[in-house]
Motif scaffolding. Structure first.
Motif, PDB file in Angstrom:
ATOM      1  N   ALA A  20       0.823  -1.213   0.000  1.00  0.00           N
ATOM      2  CA  ALA A  20       0.000   0.000   0.000  1.00  0.00           C
ATOM      3  C   ALA A  20       0.855   1.260   0.000  1.00  0.00           C
ATOM      4  CB  ALA A  20      -0.922  -0.018   1.218  1.00  0.00           C
ATOM      5  N   LEU A  21       1.933   1.255   0.768  1.00  0.00           N
ATOM      6  CA  LEU A  21       2.760   2.456   0.893  1.00  0.00           C
ATOM      7  C   LEU A  21       3.564   2.745  -0.371  1.00  0.00           C
ATOM      8  CD1 LEU A  21       4.020   2.071   4.558  1.00  0.00           C
ATOM      9  CD2 LEU A  21       2.405   3.751   3.686  1.00  0.00           C
ATOM     10  N   PHE A  22       3.798   1.732  -1.196  1.00  0.00           N
ATOM     11  CA  PHE A  22       4.500   1.980  -2.452  1.00  0.00           C
ATOM     12  C   PHE A  22       3.533   2.291  -3.589  1.00  0.00           C
ATOM     13  CE2 PHE A  22       8.409   0.654  -0.579  1.00  0.00           C
ATOM     14  CZ  PHE A  22       9.386   1.182  -1.410  1.00  0.00           C
ATOM     15  N   LEU A  23       2.396   1.642  -3.606  1.00  0.00           N
ATOM     16  CA  LEU A  23       1.456   1.839  -4.705  1.00  0.00           C
ATOM     17  C   LEU A  23       0.821   3.225  -4.669  1.00  0.00           C
ATOM     18  CD1 LEU A  23       0.040   0.586  -7.126  1.00  0.00           C
ATOM     19  CD2 LEU A  23      -1.712  -0.308  -5.565  1.00  0.00           C
ATOM     20  N   ALA A 108       6.046   5.711   3.385  1.00  0.00           N
ATOM     21  CA  ALA A 108       5.196   6.585   4.196  1.00  0.00           C
ATOM     22  C   ALA A 108       5.533   8.060   3.970  1.00  0.00           C
ATOM     23  CB  ALA A 108       5.345   6.227   5.671  1.00  0.00           C
ATOM     24  N   VAL A 109       6.836   8.368   3.911  1.00  0.00           N
ATOM     25  CA  VAL A 109       7.253   9.744   3.645  1.00  0.00           C
ATOM     26  C   VAL A 109       6.808  10.181   2.249  1.00  0.00           C
ATOM     27  CG1 VAL A 109       9.259  11.237   3.302  1.00  0.00           C
ATOM     28  CG2 VAL A 109       9.199   9.666   5.246  1.00  0.00           C
ATOM     29  N   SER A 110       6.888   9.271   1.289  1.00  0.00           N
ATOM     30  CA  SER A 110       6.486   9.597  -0.083  1.00  0.00           C
ATOM     31  C   SER A 110       4.999   9.898  -0.166  1.00  0.00           C
ATOM     32  CB  SER A 110       6.834   8.439  -1.022  1.00  0.00           C
ATOM     33  OG  SER A 110       8.231   8.215  -1.048  1.00  0.00           O
ATOM     34  N   VAL A 111       4.184   9.168   0.593  1.00  0.00           N
ATOM     35  CA  VAL A 111       2.743   9.435   0.594  1.00  0.00           C
ATOM     36  C   VAL A 111       2.476  10.867   1.042  1.00  0.00           C
ATOM     37  CG1 VAL A 111       0.554   8.873   1.705  1.00  0.00           C
ATOM     38  CG2 VAL A 111       2.044   7.035   0.918  1.00  0.00           C
ATOM     39  N   GLY A 112       3.092  11.273   2.152  1.00  0.00           N
ATOM     40  CA  GLY A 112       2.890  12.631   2.638  1.00  0.00           C
ATOM     41  C   GLY A 112       3.467  13.679   1.715  1.00  0.00           C
ATOM     42  N   PHE A 113       4.652  13.400   1.157  1.00  0.00           N
ATOM     43  CA  PHE A 113       5.347  14.375   0.318  1.00  0.00           C
ATOM     44  C   PHE A 113       4.583  14.636  -0.982  1.00  0.00           C
ATOM     45  CE2 PHE A 113       8.762  15.367  -2.817  1.00  0.00           C
ATOM     46  CZ  PHE A 113       9.184  16.564  -2.255  1.00  0.00           C
ATOM     47  N   PHE A 114       4.237  13.563  -1.686  1.00  0.00           N
ATOM     48  CA  PHE A 114       3.532  13.755  -2.956  1.00  0.00           C
ATOM     49  C   PHE A 114       2.054  14.066  -2.738  1.00  0.00           C
ATOM     50  CE2 PHE A 114       7.234  11.210  -4.298  1.00  0.00           C
ATOM     51  CZ  PHE A 114       7.726  12.070  -5.277  1.00  0.00           C
ATOM     52  N   GLY A 115       1.571  13.815  -1.519  1.00  0.00           N
ATOM     53  CA  GLY A 115       0.219  14.262  -1.196  1.00  0.00           C
ATOM     54  C   GLY A 115       0.106  15.779  -1.237  1.00  0.00           C
ATOM     55  N   ILE A 116       1.201  16.479  -0.920  1.00  0.00           N
ATOM     56  CA  ILE A 116       1.215  17.946  -1.027  1.00  0.00           C
ATOM     57  C   ILE A 116       0.903  18.366  -2.461  1.00  0.00           C
ATOM     58  CG2 ILE A 116       2.648  20.021  -0.847  1.00  0.00           C
ATOM     59  CD1 ILE A 116       4.279  18.561   1.303  1.00  0.00           C
ATOM     60  N   ALA A 117       1.537  17.687  -3.422  1.00  0.00           N
ATOM     61  CA  ALA A 117       1.328  18.037  -4.830  1.00  0.00           C
ATOM     62  C   ALA A 117      -0.103  17.754  -5.266  1.00  0.00           C
ATOM     63  CB  ALA A 117       2.313  17.262  -5.699  1.00  0.00           C
ATOM     64  N   ALA A 126      -9.390  18.632  -0.631  1.00  0.00           N
ATOM     65  CA  ALA A 126      -8.454  18.606   0.497  1.00  0.00           C
ATOM     66  C   ALA A 126      -9.107  18.924   1.840  1.00  0.00           C
ATOM     67  CB  ALA A 126      -7.315  19.608   0.247  1.00  0.00           C
ATOM     68  N   GLY A 127     -10.452  18.852   1.902  1.00  0.00           N
ATOM     69  CA  GLY A 127     -11.136  19.263   3.118  1.00  0.00           C
ATOM     70  C   GLY A 127     -10.694  18.515   4.371  1.00  0.00           C
ATOM     71  N   ASN A 128     -10.784  17.189   4.354  1.00  0.00           N
ATOM     72  CA  ASN A 128     -10.434  16.398   5.537  1.00  0.00           C
ATOM     73  C   ASN A 128      -8.950  16.471   5.859  1.00  0.00           C
ATOM     74  OD1 ASN A 128     -13.053  15.460   6.062  1.00  0.00           O
ATOM     75  ND2 ASN A 128     -12.857  13.829   4.539  1.00  0.00           N
ATOM     76  N   VAL A 129      -8.120  16.562   4.806  1.00  0.00           N
ATOM     77  CA  VAL A 129      -6.673  16.632   5.014  1.00  0.00           C
ATOM     78  C   VAL A 129      -6.296  17.969   5.647  1.00  0.00           C
ATOM     79  CG1 VAL A 129      -4.425  16.573   3.884  1.00  0.00           C
ATOM     80  CG2 VAL A 129      -6.238  15.040   3.130  1.00  0.00           C
ATOM     81  N   THR A 130      -7.011  19.032   5.284  1.00  0.00           N
ATOM     82  CA  THR A 130      -6.728  20.352   5.852  1.00  0.00           C
ATOM     83  C   THR A 130      -6.923  20.362   7.357  1.00  0.00           C
ATOM     84  OG1 THR A 130      -7.427  21.402   3.788  1.00  0.00           O
ATOM     85  CG2 THR A 130      -7.329  22.790   5.760  1.00  0.00           C
ATOM     86  N   HIS A 131      -7.947  19.675   7.828  1.00  0.00           N
ATOM     87  CA  HIS A 131      -8.235  19.631   9.257  1.00  0.00           C
ATOM     88  C   HIS A 131      -7.374  18.613   9.995  1.00  0.00           C
ATOM     89  CE1 HIS A 131     -12.003  21.400   7.573  1.00  0.00           C
ATOM     90  NE2 HIS A 131     -11.891  22.176   8.639  1.00  0.00           N
ATOM     91  N   ASN A 132      -6.944  17.581   9.311  1.00  0.00           N
ATOM     92  CA  ASN A 132      -6.123  16.543   9.944  1.00  0.00           C
ATOM     93  C   ASN A 132      -5.205  15.937   8.893  1.00  0.00           C
ATOM     94  OD1 ASN A 132      -4.988  14.486  11.403  1.00  0.00           O
ATOM     95  ND2 ASN A 132      -6.901  13.442  11.895  1.00  0.00           N
ATOM     96  N   ALA A 133      -3.951  16.366   8.910  1.00  0.00           N
ATOM     97  CA  ALA A 133      -2.992  15.908   7.890  1.00  0.00           C
ATOM     98  C   ALA A 133      -2.721  14.410   7.981  1.00  0.00           C
ATOM     99  CB  ALA A 133      -1.678  16.679   8.035  1.00  0.00           C
ATOM    100  N   GLU A 134      -3.055  13.794   9.099  1.00  0.00           N
ATOM    101  CA  GLU A 134      -2.818  12.360   9.240  1.00  0.00           C
ATOM    102  C   GLU A 134      -3.764  11.528   8.370  1.00  0.00           C
ATOM    103  OE1 GLU A 134      -2.981  11.319  13.346  1.00  0.00           O
ATOM    104  OE2 GLU A 134      -1.193  12.465  13.878  1.00  0.00           O
ATOM    105  N   ARG A 135      -4.744  12.177   7.756  1.00  0.00           N
ATOM    106  CA  ARG A 135      -5.696  11.466   6.892  1.00  0.00           C
ATOM    107  C   ARG A 135      -5.245  11.429   5.435  1.00  0.00           C
ATOM    108  NH1 ARG A 135     -10.844  10.378   8.452  1.00  0.00           N
ATOM    109  NH2 ARG A 135     -11.466  10.591   6.264  1.00  0.00           N
ATOM    110  N   VAL A 136      -4.032  11.883   5.137  1.00  0.00           N
ATOM    111  CA  VAL A 136      -3.621  11.998   3.732  1.00  0.00           C
ATOM    112  C   VAL A 136      -3.636  10.644   3.020  1.00  0.00           C
ATOM    113  CG1 VAL A 136      -1.155  11.848   4.355  1.00  0.00           C
ATOM    114  CG2 VAL A 136      -1.835  12.885   2.181  1.00  0.00           C
ATOM    115  N   PHE A 137      -3.171   9.595   3.660  1.00  0.00           N
ATOM    116  CA  PHE A 137      -3.167   8.272   3.021  1.00  0.00           C
ATOM    117  C   PHE A 137      -4.599   7.790   2.786  1.00  0.00           C
ATOM    118  CE2 PHE A 137      -3.320   3.626   3.439  1.00  0.00           C
ATOM    119  CZ  PHE A 137      -2.511   3.260   2.384  1.00  0.00           C
TER     120      PHE A 137
END
Length: 317
Positions: A20-23, A108-117, A126-137
């Motif tokens: 999951a973390l690579f895909l 895991a770092v890649s998920v957060g990093f490319f989630g920014i893009a 980005a509603g839920n992610v804005t309130h809680n960045a831990e939901r990015v995955f």
């Protein structure tokens, strides 16, 4: 059930997590037309995002490095060593576990990093992610994949939880049953009675965990960092010093565990210097072990002989 079940489920769960973390970051990159475009979007959002030391001072860097100290005191990690049939298997186990850890952390770092893009290009999602960045995955999995695939990927979160939880429950139940109940309350307890006590302890610990996790304001990283520091500072110095110093005594180990745990609790409340509490906890626990051990009577010859025998066997590998 028992340790063998925990080992097999850990294997399956680890496979699911790394998949999951690579895909997920790969799909994010494809959705943004390549890695170059993704990096440009991230830089456009904030050039500091490409700087891994953004916002970090020397205290923050030391605190981040301090997370490594926690590994030595985690019961669910130490219990894995039970699977080694001898010290000869540790070398290959070390290679496998470190490779898996590096790959998982990179994913895991890649998920957060490319989630920014991704969420910079799709701010309306980005509603839920804005309130809680831990939901990015979670959000990326639901947005980028077919619901069937997303369900499998989201189960990787449960896999990460269960791989730790199953072993934690096993360790806690065993410790309460074998180290507390039988020695102090029922020395003559039958095996059947101990099994039922162990089951009841699993249920009790699960209920306590649910109560602790019920607060919607809690964040996963905050809870994990506190527990990581507590276990690491309480048990880590005892484990390491017992392996390296034959002069450590029982009283030294006991005082070290108490000092380490107390330091983490107190330091967490006051957050002195913004330093991660595991570092002072680890330091003070180690000092307490050395001081109390040197103040007391030296261990018996049988104990030191056993230490020297184990050390000789390890060095002869």
């Amino acid at each position: 059930g028992g340790y063998l079940a925990a080992s097999w489920t850990d294997t399956v769960q680890a496979t699911l997590m790394i998949f999951a973390l690579f895909l997920t970051p790969v799909m994010v990159i494809l959705a943004l037309d390549g890695i170059d475009t993704s990096l440009l979007v991230i830089a456009a959002k904030n050039p500091a995002n490409l700087n891994m030391f953004k916002g970090l001072d020397i205290i923050a860097i030391i605190s981040l490095l301090g997370w490594g100290l926690g590994y030595f005191g985690q019961p669910h990690i130490l219990a894995r060593f039970m699977a080694a049939d001898s010290h000869h298997t540790i070398r290959s186990a070390r290679r496998i576990s470190m490779t898996w850890m590096i790959l998982c952390l990179a994913g895991a770092v890649s998920v957060g990093f490319f989630g920014i893009a991704y969420f910079s290009n799709h701010p309306e999602q980005a509603g839920n992610v804005t309130h809680n960045a831990e939901r990015v995955f979670i959000e990326l999995s639901m947005l980028l994949f077919n619901p069937w695939i997303a369900g499998i990927l989201l189960s990787a979160i449960l896999a990460a939880v269960m791989s730790t939880l199953s072993c934690q429950l096993l360790v806690c139940s065993s410790a309460i049953t074998e180290d507390l109940y039988r020695p102090f309350f029922r020395p003559g307890a039958t095996q059947r009675e101990l099994v039922w006590v162990g089951r009841m302890m699993v249920l009790l610990i699960a209920i306590i965990s649910i109560v602790l996790a019920a607060n919607p304001e809690n964040r996963v990283l905050g809870l994990v960092s506190y527990a990581w520091a507590g276990f690491g500072a309480a048990f880590g110095p005892v484990i390491l010093i017992s392996l390296l110093w034959p002069r450590m005594t029982r009283n030294g180990a006991l005082v070290g565990m108490l000092i380490g745990a107390a330091t983490v609790i107190i330091w967490k409340q006051y957050a002195w210097f913004n330093l991660y509490e595991i570092i002072p906890g680890f330091l003070f626990a180690s000092l307490a072990i050395f001081i109390v051990s040197l103040m007391g009577r030296a261990p018996s010859k049988a104990v030191t002989d056993r230490f020297q025998l184990a050390e000789a066997q390890f060095q002869s590998r």
